[in-house]
Design an enzyme around this catalytic site. Sequence first.
Site, mmCIF file in Angstrom:
data_model
loop_
_atom_site.group_PDB
_atom_site.id
_atom_site.type_symbol
_atom_site.label_atom_id
_atom_site.label_comp_id
_atom_site.label_asym_id
_atom_site.label_seq_id
_atom_site.Cartn_x
_atom_site.Cartn_y
_atom_site.Cartn_z
ATOM 1 N N TYR A 34 7.911 27.391 133.849
ATOM 2 C CA TYR A 34 8.088 28.496 134.787
ATOM 3 C C TYR A 34 8.212 29.814 134.030
ATOM 4 C CZ TYR A 34 10.402 31.565 138.151
ATOM 5 O OH TYR A 34 10.746 32.641 138.948
ATOM 6 N N GLU A 72 14.078 32.623 146.714
ATOM 7 C CA GLU A 72 15.238 33.302 146.113
ATOM 8 C C GLU A 72 16.416 33.283 147.083
ATOM 9 O OE1 GLU A 72 15.849 34.273 143.089
ATOM 10 O OE2 GLU A 72 13.862 34.406 142.188
ATOM 11 N N TRP A 122 18.675 28.449 139.735
ATOM 12 C CA TRP A 122 17.235 28.524 139.989
ATOM 13 C C TRP A 122 16.559 27.198 139.665
ATOM 14 C CZ3 TRP A 122 14.186 30.668 143.111
ATOM 15 C CH2 TRP A 122 12.802 30.688 142.894
#
Length: 187
Positions: free
Chosen positions: A21, A43, A51
């Site tokens: 990522y 988000e 995350w």
Amino acid sequence: MTGPDVPRCSWVGPDPLYRDYHDAEWGVPQHDSRMLWEMLMLEGFQAGLSWITILRKREGFRAAFAGFDPDKVAAFGPDDVERLMADPGIVRARAKIEATIRGAHIYRAMRDAGEDFAAYVWSFAPDGPIIGDGKSFPTRTPLSEAISKDLKKRGFKFVGPTIVYAWMQAIGMVDDHAVHCFRRVGA
């Protein structure tokens, strides 16, 4: 330049999913309206979580939310909310699920009024990505506060200044790669 031993931002850690990522997506300017909306919604789901939790469930989110197609998500009703609440492949938080459905309605209303979501997003950074100093890493800025305020005015939920700043980093509006990171502009 990839692999486990290249210098990266310190938040990446050893997880290959996080590494991929960071290396391929985080901080890369994104201009696709649907993808910008998807990232904003993800988000929002991340609020209060890490995350990596969202990354590990991202494909589950995409399956559950019809590929984050705003037209399909806007058509979700109470039965879909219950279906999503029972889906172990996503974060099962009713308020976040309902906020995503509401976000799809807002996205469509903007589009139907002739306002492209990508153009809207990038109007906040008309000169392109904002390059951080690579040494200090704020969690919110006056710009994230202004964007948050505007998103809230439009009806979006889970778009506080800290969430918005993380989104700005993720979509490449802000380049906050560390000084030593191989992805830093000019590295």
